[in-house]
Design a protein around this motif. Structure first.
Motif, short mmCIF file in Angstrom:
data_model
loop_
_atom_site.label_atom_id
_atom_site.label_comp_id
_atom_site.label_asym_id
_atom_site.label_seq_id
_atom_site.Cartn_x
_atom_site.Cartn_y
_atom_site.Cartn_z
N ALA A 256 -8.45 15.73 4.92
CA ALA A 256 -9.07 16.09 6.19
C ALA A 256 -9.26 17.59 6.28
CB ALA A 256 -8.20 15.60 7.34
N LEU A 257 -8.23 18.33 5.85
CA LEU A 257 -8.34 19.77 5.92
C LEU A 257 -9.31 20.31 4.88
CD1 LEU A 257 -4.72 20.73 6.75
CD2 LEU A 257 -6.75 21.31 8.02
N ALA B 47 3.57 3.76 7.62
CA ALA B 47 4.87 4.10 7.06
C ALA B 47 4.73 5.34 6.19
CB ALA B 47 5.41 2.93 6.22
N TRP C 146 4.05 33.11 4.66
CA TRP C 146 4.67 31.96 5.31
C TRP C 146 5.56 32.39 6.48
CZ3 TRP C 146 8.88 29.26 6.80
CH2 TRP C 146 8.68 27.88 7.01
N MET D 49 -0.90 11.92 13.25
CA MET D 49 -1.57 12.29 12.01
C MET D 49 -3.03 12.65 12.30
SD MET D 49 0.24 9.39 9.68
CE MET D 49 0.18 10.28 8.15
N ALA D 50 -3.68 13.22 11.31
CA ALA D 50 -5.03 13.74 11.54
C ALA D 50 -6.02 12.66 11.93
CB ALA D 50 -5.52 14.46 10.29
N GLN E 128 -4.12 13.78 5.08
CA GLN E 128 -4.11 15.05 5.81
C GLN E 128 -4.81 16.12 5.01
OE1 GLN E 128 -2.79 15.40 8.87
NE2 GLN E 128 -2.62 13.21 8.68
N GLN E 129 -4.46 16.18 3.74
CA GLN E 129 -5.02 17.25 2.94
C GLN E 129 -6.53 17.09 2.82
OE1 GLN E 129 -2.51 16.76 -0.43
NE2 GLN E 129 -1.16 18.42 0.16
N GLU F 266 -7.56 19.26 23.36
CA GLU F 266 -7.17 20.58 22.86
C GLU F 266 -8.36 21.56 22.95
OE1 GLU F 266 -3.98 20.90 22.05
OE2 GLU F 266 -3.90 22.78 20.96
N ARG G 92 -6.77 30.25 5.67
CA ARG G 92 -6.89 29.80 7.06
C ARG G 92 -6.08 30.68 8.02
NH1 ARG G 92 -4.27 24.13 8.95
NH2 ARG G 92 -4.99 24.17 11.07
N TYR G 93 -4.87 31.07 7.60
CA TYR G 93 -4.00 31.83 8.50
C TYR G 93 -4.54 33.25 8.73
CZ TYR G 93 -0.74 27.99 8.22
OH TYR G 93 -0.16 26.76 8.31
N PHE H 115 1.55 17.21 10.91
CA PHE H 115 0.70 16.57 9.91
C PHE H 115 -0.73 17.10 9.94
CE2 PHE H 115 3.88 13.03 9.93
CZ PHE H 115 4.22 13.14 8.58
N THR I 265 -2.39 22.50 24.60
CA THR I 265 -2.09 21.54 25.67
C THR I 265 -0.64 21.09 25.65
OG1 THR I 265 -2.77 19.76 24.23
CG2 THR I 265 -4.43 20.65 25.69
N VAL J 229 -7.25 32.69 11.34
CA VAL J 229 -6.69 32.36 12.65
C VAL J 229 -6.08 33.61 13.31
CG1 VAL J 229 -4.75 31.18 13.77
CG2 VAL J 229 -6.29 29.91 12.25
N ALA K 274 0.84 -1.21 0.00
CA ALA K 274 0.00 0.00 0.00
C ALA K 274 0.86 1.25 0.00
CB ALA K 274 -0.89 0.00 1.24
N THR L 249 2.06 5.03 0.69
CA THR L 249 1.97 5.85 1.90
C THR L 249 0.79 6.80 1.77
OG1 THR L 249 4.32 5.75 2.02
CG2 THR L 249 3.26 7.43 3.33
N PRO L 250 -0.18 6.70 2.64
CA PRO L 250 -1.38 7.51 2.45
C PRO L 250 -1.39 8.81 3.23
CG PRO L 250 -1.78 5.87 4.12
CD PRO L 250 -0.33 5.77 3.76
N SER L 251 -0.33 9.06 4.00
CA SER L 251 -0.46 10.09 5.02
C SER L 251 -0.81 11.47 4.48
CB SER L 251 0.81 10.18 5.83
OG SER L 251 1.86 10.47 4.96
N ILE L 252 -0.07 11.96 3.53
CA ILE L 252 -0.27 13.36 3.16
C ILE L 252 -1.60 13.60 2.45
CG2 ILE L 252 0.67 15.28 1.82
CD1 ILE L 252 1.88 14.60 4.62
N ASP M 168 7.37 11.00 4.44
CA ASP M 168 7.27 12.45 4.64
C ASP M 168 8.03 12.91 5.87
OD1 ASP M 168 5.68 12.90 2.41
OD2 ASP M 168 3.88 12.32 3.50
N ARG N 86 3.01 26.57 7.50
CA ARG N 86 3.53 27.13 8.75
C ARG N 86 2.80 26.49 9.92
NH1 ARG N 86 1.59 31.84 10.77
NH2 ARG N 86 1.09 32.83 8.81
#
Lengths: 493, 330
Positions: A30-31, B136, A276, B116-117, A27-28, A372, A308-309, B89, B102, A312, A19, A21-24, B139, B96
């Motif tokens: 999700a945002l 894994a 940035w 991660m999210a 994340q995107q 949080e 977003r910034y 992440f 917390t 915020v 599989a 790597t699904p992370s990025i 990044d 940024r």
């Protein structure tokens, strides 16, 4: 079936890859989902800047010919002279040249080979033009002089003085930024005066500091004199009244709206929030937090920006404006669930002391929420300071609270109902302050507030408060250790 | 055994392995964990946690110097963004960072870097059956990952300009130097002490100091030979100062005299120029004082605080760390 396929893949039967790597992407997405939760986001800042720039656009003034330049130099010499009658005539003639003279006057202002009198005359002529281009030159000089360690800080004071005599209110953000970095106290006094002329009283803090701490008696007196003058000019009995009114966003200090040029300066700062690099963001947060509370509607509008910034940091500015930005409360409450700024919105609602936010904050301080969010909601409730928040918050003390939530909860109780915070709870705060398991700053601030309350009702606590306050020092570990000992008479050792 | 027999054994073995893979009981996925503190990570990752605990990342919020400069992050909240960031992440890689509410005392911690999210942890392998359910992801190794904080002072951009950022055999990035494999063995994982400018041995490897004579005059060269970014990098706080002093025939040492300062000034010191030494660059100084024609000592010092107790008479041996020292005969 998938396991069969993968086992066969291990045998090389199928081309089944490990599989990716699904992370990025995850994340995107999700945002993106979070952003998608709001459908009203749009380029608020860019659109407003474009509108105002179009409205304020003007052709640059024509350059002066050689004869006019020579005439201007002569007029400046005259203005720098001693003959009052000739000076008056020179002032009139210089004013009649209008913005065409700005470039040359700017050169004269910066020309270190010229006499001080001529440079002051140039600052005077620029100030009396009362034109945006002239004000820009004075503001640049005020800023650049600091940067180049100008050997003649008096010139910066002159520039500030002149900026405080005209109608160019858009210089306020620039003046506030100068106030942040200015190291010459004479210039500080004139910057504070210039700000006050434009109905911004954020320079009062600096005047108080100079009046108390400058080693030179004449500057201390000058700062005191400025404080009295500014209060009197603003129709307040004394500087302390004016100071309170400013900090509270008093209606008496509300006057004409920002000029379009001033508003444009604010939007340009808000645009920088999307950058940035944090440097302009830090400067921008500083400036907008010290702006007149008329800035509030602009910050509220920025809460709908697509960046977003920008959202915020606009919320952070509202938080720092505190009670002065009270009118932002309703919109902030509507945005409390914007997932990209929910913590900042809650903290702002608390700092604004917007009471209608209490139920929403209490719900978000409950155990059903993430740590949080609970943390920010609890802090916001403490800042809100409503006695009605005490029972539900106190109810949570029975739980096993994770991380630094417990000291935050105790701190919130101090904010909501200081009289009901027991000695045992104060002891617990003291333990948190010195224990090293959580940030010492929050319990230290909570204990400070608790002591202030105790001192207001208990004679014996006043001496403890005085002893506590007398312990200063930048080393927080040493300071909180000494302060913990200072509490012994009240809390036991 | 002939080849047919050997093939048979191999096929049977693979078949057995395939059957085991298909019909063995899978490990149950772990229950999601709510991550409240990096101390939770120590239960399994003791070595990594212990390394991180003594690192400067772990002290980013508690370091007394930082707390003094920010008045405990109360008067100046602007610095919280990098000193106690939300997980990289969840803010999105390359963006940024933003401040968290917390466990600030843990600074730049396990959660800030790995969470991660979706509540899983970025790691080096996929495993849903353990508490942190790692995924894994390469990044974690990207310079963009460090940039969220460290490029605020331009460090990652400096690296991008350097030869180390060019694809090829010479490519080296942030983790190559600052999170090397333990004992050089990839099987042992990466060192989480994340040594950098607080480690004088790393600083020593970053620069070389050479002194020679040309027509009797002392010539001093400083070269950035080992840092993949400016020497020193960062803004405001860090400075490296080059000094020389005459040495008498009787062994007496003269006073230190400053030749040069390598430093990127703070934002309000724009009258000062950035004198940091880019990766691979060198600078040369020729001493013209008559005493420099005798025996001299040249030394490069390093400071984490740029201020001298007495700016008119700096005392580098007391107030700074020695990086390199060279003697030069007449």
């Amino acid at each position: 079936m998938r396991r069969v396929a993968c086992a066969l893949a291990a045998l090389g039967v199928l081309g089944c890859e490990r599989a990716a790597t699904p992370s990025i992407p995850a994340q995107q997405s999700a945002l993106e989902q979070a952003a998608a939760a709001r459908t009203d986001l749009r380029p608020v800042v860019a659109a407003r800047i474009a509108e105002l720039e179009a409205q304020l656009a003007s052709a640059p003034p024509p350059a002066l010919d050689a004869a006019r330049l020579e005439q201007l130099d002569g007029l400046l010499e005259t203005l720098a002279g001693a003959d009052e009658r000739l000076k008056r005539a020179a002032r009139e003639d210089l004013r009649s040249l209008g913005p065409t003279s700005v470039a040359r006057l700017g050169e004269c202002l910066d020309d270190t080979s010229s006499s001080n009198a001529v440079r002051i005359a140039a600052a005077q002529a620029l100030g009396e033009l009362d034109h945006p281009l002239a004000a820009r030159v004075l503001l640049t000089r005020l800023t650049a002089g600091r940067f180049t360690r100008d050997p003649d800080p008096w010139l910066r004071a002159h520039c500030a003085w002149r900026l405080g005599m005209g109608t160019q209110d858009w210089v306020v953000p620039g003046l506030l930024l100068c106030l942040r970095y200015e190291t010459n106290n004479e210039a500080v006094i004139y910057i504070a005066r210039a700000l006050a002329h434009h109905r911004n009283f954020s320079g009062l803090d600096a005047l108080y500091v100079v009046s108390r701490q400058d080693p030179a008696e004449n500057l201390r007196q000058a700062a005191l004199g400025a404080l009295s003058e500014l209060a009197s000019a603003a129709n307040f009995a004394d500087p302390a009244d004016l100071y309170r009114a400013w900090k509270d966003g008093d209606e008496r200090l509300l006057d004409a709206p920002f000029s379009p040029a001033h508003e444009l300066e604010v939007w340009r700062i808000l645009k920088l929030f999307g950058e940035w690099q944090l440097r302009p963001v830090d400067d921008g947060r500083f400036v907008l937090s010290l702006e007149h509370h008329k800035v509030t509607p602009l910050l509220v509008a920025a809460l709908d920006d697509e960046n977003r910034y920008v959202r915020v940091h606009a919320a952070q500015c509202l938080e720092r404006l505190g009670g002065r930005a009270a009118s932002a409360g309703p919109r902030l409450l509507e945005l409390i669930d914007d997932p990209q700024m929910t913590e900042q919105v809650m903290l702002a609602l608390g700092a604004l002391r917007y009471a209608p936010a209490e139920p929403a904050l209490l719900e978000r301080a409950s155990p059903s929420r993430t740590l949080e969010i609970r943390m920010s909601a609890t802090q916001a409730l403490g800042a809100l300071g409503l006695a009605s928040s005490e029972p539900p918050l106190r109810g949570q003390l029975a739980e096993k609270l994770p991380g630094d939530l417990r000291p935050a909860l105790l701190g919130a109780l101090v904010g909501c109902a200081p009289a009901n915070v027991s000695v045992q709870e104060a002891r617990e705060l003291r333990s948190f302050m010195v224990g090293g398991e959580v940030d010492s700053a929050a319990p230290e601030l909570a204990l400070d507030s608790w002591l202030i309350h105790r001192a207001s009702v208990d004679e014996g606590s006043r001496a403890v408060l005085e002893a506590w306050r007398a312990i200063k020092g930048a080393d927080s570990r040493e300071r909180v250790s000494l302060r913990a000992q200072a509490l012994d008479p009240l809390l036991g050792s | 055994m002939n080849w047919r027999a050997m093939s048979g054994v191999v096929v049977l073995g693979l078949g057995a392995w395939a059957l085991v893979s298909i019909f063995s009981t899978p490990q149950a996925p772990a229950e999601p964990v709510v991550w409240e503190s990096s101390q939770q990570c120590a239960q399994c990752h003791t070595q990594v946690y212990d390394e991180w605990k003594v690192s400067w990342h772990a002290q980013s919020y508690t370091d007394p110097d930082v707390r003094a400069q920010t008045e405990d992050f109360t008067a100046n909240k602007d610095c919280i963004d990098c000193h106690a960031p939300q997980p990289v992440f969840t803010t999105v890689l390359g963006e940024r960072v933003l401040p968290r509410a917390t466990r600030r005392i843990e600074g730049v911690d396990c959660i800030a870097c790995h969470l991660m999210a979706d509540g899983r942890m970025a790691g080096t392998l996929d495993n849903s059956s353990v508490a942190c359910r790692p995924i894994a992801t390469r990044d974690l190794l990207k310079p963009e990952y460090c940039a969220g904080c460290h490029n605020q002072h331009g460090t990652v951009d400096q690296w991008r300009q350097s030869k180390y950022a060019q694809p090829g055999p010479g490519y080296q990035d942030c983790v190559s130097c600052h999170m090397p494999h333990r004992d050089g063995d990839p099987q042992k994982g990466r060192d989480h002490t994340m040594h950098g400018g607080h480690d004088i041995n790393i600083v020593r490897r970053a620069v070389d100091l050479r002194v020679t004579r040309e027509n009797g005059a002392a010539v001093v060269e400083v070269e950035n030979v080992g840092a993949g970014h400016n020497y020193p990098t960062d803004e405001r706080s860090r400075a490296s100062d080059l000094f020389w002093r005459p040495l008498g025939a009787d062994g007496a040492k003269g006073e230190w005299r400053q030749i040069h300062r390598f430093r990127n000034p703070y934002r309000f010191e724009v009258d000062l120029v950035n004198t940091e030494l880019p990766a691979g660059a060198k600078v040369r100084f020729e001493l013209d004082a008559p005493e420099s024609r005798g025996e001299i000592e040249v030394a490069l010092f390093y400071k984490l605080n740029p201020l001298w107790a007495d700016p008119q008479r700096p005392d580098p041996e007391r107030e700074a760390q020695l990086v390199h020292s060279r003697r030069l005969a007449p």
